[in-house]
Design an enzyme around this catalytic site. Structure first.
Site, mmCIF file in Angstrom:
data_model
loop_
_atom_site.group_PDB
_atom_site.id
_atom_site.type_symbol
_atom_site.label_atom_id
_atom_site.label_comp_id
_atom_site.label_asym_id
_atom_site.label_seq_id
_atom_site.Cartn_x
_atom_site.Cartn_y
_atom_site.Cartn_z
ATOM 1 N N LYS A 17 -3.276 42.757 148.443
ATOM 2 C CA LYS A 17 -3.512 43.395 147.148
ATOM 3 C C LYS A 17 -2.216 43.664 146.396
ATOM 4 C CE LYS A 17 -7.786 45.806 148.330
ATOM 5 N NZ LYS A 17 -8.391 47.112 148.542
ATOM 6 N N ARG A 18 -1.200 44.203 147.094
ATOM 7 C CA ARG A 18 0.064 44.516 146.423
ATOM 8 C C ARG A 18 0.747 43.257 145.908
ATOM 9 N NH1 ARG A 18 2.302 48.591 150.970
ATOM 10 N NH2 ARG A 18 1.388 46.943 152.192
ATOM 11 N N MET A 19 0.481 42.128 146.565
ATOM 12 C CA MET A 19 1.085 40.857 146.153
ATOM 13 C C MET A 19 0.199 40.112 145.152
ATOM 14 S SD MET A 19 2.377 39.657 149.902
ATOM 15 C CE MET A 19 3.430 38.320 149.380
ATOM 16 N N SER A 141 7.182 50.030 148.313
ATOM 17 C CA SER A 141 5.908 50.490 148.872
ATOM 18 C C SER A 141 5.725 50.092 150.334
ATOM 19 C CB SER A 141 4.752 49.928 148.040
ATOM 20 O OG SER A 141 4.761 48.512 148.091
#
Length: 158
Positions: A17-19, A141
């Protein structure tokens, strides 16, 4: 003394998700190869008795991409953390003996040499558990490894 056998668990269930990954994070390319291929190439020279890839999100794609690598697969239906992912791998580890090396499938800069040194230190120290971490200038993060005053592992925070 006979060498200690080794099994490897590759954590490959993350969504990325963060990527903002369009599919399984471990299949994202880095220098023309999937992230997980770099990791599998780093662990292969360690001659593991078996390698288990824990997949979740996009499991069909992960299995298809890695089928020819001769790894075993374990499914993590719900992503409930690292400990749960390793727990999902336990049936595929049944009958294995010796050490279990758990690596993240999205760490393409991990090298065989680092893993060999890590395993040697783990075994020489007679540790039940060892954690490899890095000091990063701008962790953003990323999760954190918290150490006590003596430098020993205190906690892991995501």
């Amino acid at each position: 003394m006979s060498p200690v056998s080794l099994a490897v668990v590759v954590l490959a269930a993350g969504q990325g998700k963060r990527m903002r990954a369009p599919g399984p994070k471990v299949l994202l390319p880095a220098c023309g190869r999937a992230l997980v291929d770099w990791v599998l190439d780093a662990v292969e020279p360690l001659s593991p008795e078996r390698t288990v890839v824990v997949h979740g999100h996009g499991g069909d794609a992960v299995r298809s991409a890695l089928r020819a690598r001769g790894v075993r697969f374990a499914h993590q239906a719900e992503q409930l953390g690292t400990g749960h992912a390793v727990q999902c791998a336990l049936p595929a580890l049944d009958g294995a003996s010796g050490d279990v090396l758990v690596v993240c499938g999205d760490t393409p800069l991990l090298t065989t040499e680092v893993l060999e040194d890590f395993l040697a230190r783990h075994r020489e120290g007679g540790a039940a558990l060892s954690v490899l971490s890095a000091d990063v200038e701008a962790p953003g993060s990323l999760g954190r490894v918290l150490r006590g005053p003596d430098g020993r592992l205190g906690a892991i925070r995501e």
